[in-house]
Design a protein around this motif. Structure first.
Motif, PDB file in Angstrom:
ATOM      1  N   ILE A 405     -41.996  -4.297  -0.991  1.00 25.10           N
ATOM      2  CA  ILE A 405     -42.254  -5.475  -1.827  1.00 25.10           C
ATOM      3  C   ILE A 405     -41.766  -6.742  -1.120  1.00 25.10           C
ATOM      4  O   ILE A 405     -42.460  -7.774  -1.089  1.00 25.10           O
ATOM      5  CB  ILE A 405     -41.562  -5.326  -3.197  1.00 25.10           C
ATOM      6  CG1 ILE A 405     -42.249  -4.238  -4.023  1.00 25.10           C
ATOM      7  CG2 ILE A 405     -41.572  -6.648  -3.964  1.00 25.10           C
ATOM      8  CD1 ILE A 405     -41.528  -3.894  -5.313  1.00 25.10           C
ATOM      9  N   GLY A 406     -40.561  -6.687  -0.531  1.00 21.07           N
ATOM     10  CA  GLY A 406     -40.033  -7.849   0.172  1.00 21.07           C
ATOM     11  C   GLY A 406     -40.873  -8.222   1.378  1.00 21.07           C
ATOM     12  O   GLY A 406     -41.126  -9.418   1.627  1.00 21.07           O
ATOM     13  N   GLY A 407     -41.314  -7.219   2.148  1.00 19.28           N
ATOM     14  CA  GLY A 407     -42.129  -7.511   3.324  1.00 19.28           C
ATOM     15  C   GLY A 407     -43.466  -8.127   2.959  1.00 19.28           C
ATOM     16  O   GLY A 407     -43.917  -9.105   3.581  1.00 19.28           O
ATOM     17  N   LEU A 408     -44.139  -7.577   1.961  1.00 20.26           N
ATOM     18  CA  LEU A 408     -45.411  -8.151   1.513  1.00 20.26           C
ATOM     19  C   LEU A 408     -45.214  -9.568   0.975  1.00 20.26           C
ATOM     20  O   LEU A 408     -46.085 -10.440   1.160  1.00 20.26           O
ATOM     21  CB  LEU A 408     -46.029  -7.255   0.433  1.00 20.26           C
ATOM     22  CG  LEU A 408     -46.519  -5.877   0.911  1.00 20.26           C
ATOM     23  CD1 LEU A 408     -46.972  -5.045  -0.280  1.00 20.26           C
ATOM     24  CD2 LEU A 408     -47.651  -6.020   1.927  1.00 20.26           C
ATOM     25  N   SER A 409     -44.089  -9.811   0.332  1.00 16.66           N
ATOM     26  CA  SER A 409     -43.805 -11.147  -0.187  1.00 16.66           C
ATOM     27  C   SER A 409     -43.642 -12.157   0.944  1.00 16.66           C
ATOM     28  O   SER A 409     -44.137 -13.290   0.860  1.00 16.66           O
ATOM     29  CB  SER A 409     -42.537 -11.116  -1.045  1.00 16.66           C
ATOM     30  OG  SER A 409     -42.695 -10.277  -2.165  1.00 16.66           O
ATOM     31  N   LEU A 410     -42.949 -11.758   2.012  1.00 17.11           N
ATOM     32  CA  LEU A 410     -42.805 -12.654   3.166  1.00 17.11           C
ATOM     33  C   LEU A 410     -44.171 -12.984   3.776  1.00 17.11           C
ATOM     34  O   LEU A 410     -44.473 -14.143   4.074  1.00 17.11           O
ATOM     35  CB  LEU A 410     -41.913 -12.009   4.216  1.00 17.11           C
ATOM     36  CG  LEU A 410     -40.436 -12.376   4.245  1.00 17.11           C
ATOM     37  CD1 LEU A 410     -39.726 -11.610   5.346  1.00 17.11           C
ATOM     38  CD2 LEU A 410     -40.239 -13.870   4.440  1.00 17.11           C
ATOM     39  N   ILE A 411     -44.993 -11.963   3.960  1.00 18.11           N
ATOM     40  CA  ILE A 411     -46.313 -12.173   4.558  1.00 18.11           C
ATOM     41  C   ILE A 411     -47.182 -13.054   3.667  1.00 18.11           C
ATOM     42  O   ILE A 411     -47.981 -13.874   4.152  1.00 18.11           O
ATOM     43  CB  ILE A 411     -46.988 -10.818   4.819  1.00 18.11           C
ATOM     44  CG1 ILE A 411     -46.217 -10.039   5.894  1.00 18.11           C
ATOM     45  CG2 ILE A 411     -48.448 -10.998   5.240  1.00 18.11           C
ATOM     46  CD1 ILE A 411     -46.678  -8.607   6.076  1.00 18.11           C
ATOM     47  N   SER A 412     -47.025 -12.925   2.341  1.00 19.37           N
ATOM     48  CA  SER A 412     -47.883 -13.661   1.405  1.00 19.37           C
ATOM     49  C   SER A 412     -47.718 -15.171   1.508  1.00 19.37           C
ATOM     50  O   SER A 412     -48.611 -15.926   1.102  1.00 19.37           O
ATOM     51  CB  SER A 412     -47.602 -13.205  -0.031  1.00 19.37           C
ATOM     52  OG  SER A 412     -46.341 -13.682  -0.480  1.00 19.37           O
TER      53      SER A 412
END
Length: 512
Positions: A405-412
């Motif tokens: 979830i954190g990684g996808l949030s950074l990429i978003s």
């Protein structure tokens, strides 16, 4: 205060602690985080006020990671061998570190010169680390395996809470109490000074609360519990052949590390790459030389000293710790990419500003500061629910979900154009941050021998510091060479790193 123990028969289970007992033993982390948050938020401001150029700030800041790298395993090693009839095993270090850190916090904003401030940063960071390192082992010592997730989650709650309040202290003092946030050239603003004074008081009082309202098991009793890793054969009991074998292993590791470091230095000189990359090569050479020295001492029979024990145990980490080390490396590499580049990424990619003196740039930078407070606040709240999820699934699965979830949030962030929508990725990053501060330690504690809990918790800090140094040294090169200096791509790299860490967490051997 030194104590030596002999192996005892295991089989007893530690009694479960109440919510308020866990609260009391974790409360000191509120003070520790006050110290760290004030340091992180205001040290560059103090350096610049005292005349530092922008180019000087990174080298002045190198004190923080290097201090933790050195202090934490040493403090852990000695706290494993300490027993005070009143203060116990870890609490003497809480107390000494808190007193020293509180004094340093008071002196830091009154530094007369830049180099005095740089020296005070070393002292302050070392003092905070003296208090902080044993807190991780404290949970492993006192809580049964099934409550360790709750214990580390409680620490995460206090970390998030302390970070939000301490980071906002200068702003609150100025806007709520009228304390001046400007000062003459070369002088530190009163809002910063009083923030450090208040932080020193909170640090000391919070740690004192834990020191006097918590208990510890004597070493003899601790050895009898069945929820720690297998005790190792004491080094004194090894045969001459085993000493030679272990010394040879250290010599080989030292030769490889030193050789790689020297080759790296030669390659960097030939390629004329950034001088910051020399830090990593120098670290390899230094560690290699230390292993060579320790291996030589052991093979000569000179092994009854802390230096040889520390260097020997560094090669003999439990399997779960090695697996978690990889997870930590990619998790913290992602975090440091975010901390270093979010301001540049948001101001340019979303606000379209490249001039640091422009109104748009400063609006974006101010918004980033608020966003960081948001994810810390989210982490404090999420930490309360993580034990519930871990109990119903597993710690590995919980950590994986949070990191993804954190990684996808950074990429978003790359796909957003409205600054207000940046609040959404901060929620995901806060979820990951809560898990990073708790789940790895909960998984690690059960794999460590009771008599080396403090030392290995200190060594575990390596896998926070090393990615920090790696990120500081290579991310600038990567962004400049591959992405034309666009900082937003550093956040994508960080997001991918965090997702990889989440996947790797499923490989950890976690005996819950």
């Amino acid at each position: 205060m030194a104590s030596t123990t002999t192996p005892a028969a295991k089989g007893l289970s530690k009694p479960r602690l109440t919510f308020w007992q866990i609260w009391n033993m974790s409360f000191g982390f509120l003070g520790i985080q006050f110290g760290f948050a004030l340091q992180n938020a205001n040290t560059s401001r103090i350096f610049e006020t005292l005349g530092a150029d922008v180019e000087q700030i990174p080298i002045l800041w190198i004190a923080a990671p290097l201090t933790g790298l050195l202090v934490q395993p040493i403090v852990g090693y000695f706290s494993d061998r300490t027993w005070h009839p009143t203060l116990g095993r870890r609490r003497p270090y809480f107390l000494v570190g808190a007193i020293l850190a509180s004094i340093a916090l008071c002196f830091m904003p009154n530094s007369p010169t830049l180099w005095a401030a740089a020296g005070m940063l070393w002292i302050m960071d070392a003092s905070i680390n003296i208090s902080m390192e044993p807190f991780r082992a404290f949970v492993g010592d006192n809580l049964p395996s099934e409550q360790r997730t709750t214990g580390f989650a409680m620490q995460s709650f206090f970390i998030g809470t302390g970070a939000v309040i301490a980071s906002m202290l200068p702003w609150m003092l100025t806007n709520w109490f009228g304390v001046s946030n400007i000062a003459a050239e070369g002088e530190i603003a009163d809002s910063v000074k009083w923030s450090f004074y208040l932080g020193a008081m909170v640090f000391l009082l919070a740690v004192l609360w834990t020191v006097f309202r918590s208990h510890e098991y004597p070493p003899e009793q601790l050895q009898q519990f069945d929820d720690t890793g297998e005790d190792e054969v004491p080094i004194e009991a090894l045969s001459s052949g085993e000493l030679q074998q272990r010394g040879g292993m250290m010599n080989r590791a030292g030769g490889i590390a030193a050789g790689l470091g020297i080759v790296s230095v030669i390659g960097l000189v030939q390629a004329e790459l950034n001088k910051e990359l020399y830090v990593l090569a120098a670290m390899l050479v230094a560690v290699g030389l230390l292993w060579l020295a320790a291996g030589g001492m052991m093979r000569k029979g000179n092994y009854q000293n802390g230096f040889v024990t520390i260097m020997s145990d560094l090669l003999r980490m439990p399997t779960a710790m090695k697996q978690l080390a990889v997870v930590q490396f990619f998790s913290w590499f992602a975090l440091f990419s975010m901390w270093i580049y979010t301001t540049s990424a948001v101001t340019r990619h979303i606000y379209g500003a490249t001039d640091a003196t422009s109104v748009a740039y400063n609006e974006g930078a101010d918004w980033v500061s608020l966003l960081f407070a948001v994810y810390n606040g989210i982490a404090a709240v999420v930490a309360i629910g993580l034990p519930w999820l871990a109990k119903r699934t597993s710690r590995r699965f919980t950590h994986m979900v949070c990191l993804v979830i954190g990684g996808l949030s950074l990429i978003s962030i790359y796909f957003l154009s409205n600054p207000d929508l940046l609040l959404l990725p901060m929620i995901g990053i806060g979820i990951a941050w809560a898990s990073i501060l708790s789940m790895p330690y909960a998984m690690l504690a059960g794999a460590l021998p009771a008599d080396k809990m403090g030392y290995y918790m200190g060594v575990f800090n390596f896998f926070i510091v090393i990615p920090q140094i790696v990120a500081a040294t290579i991310l600038g090169f990567i962004v400049g060479y591959f992405f034309d200096g666009l900082a937003i791509y550093a956040l994508i790299v960080g997001g991918a790193s965090m997702i990889l860490a989440g996947v790797l967490s499923l490989r950890v051997e976690d005996e819950e």
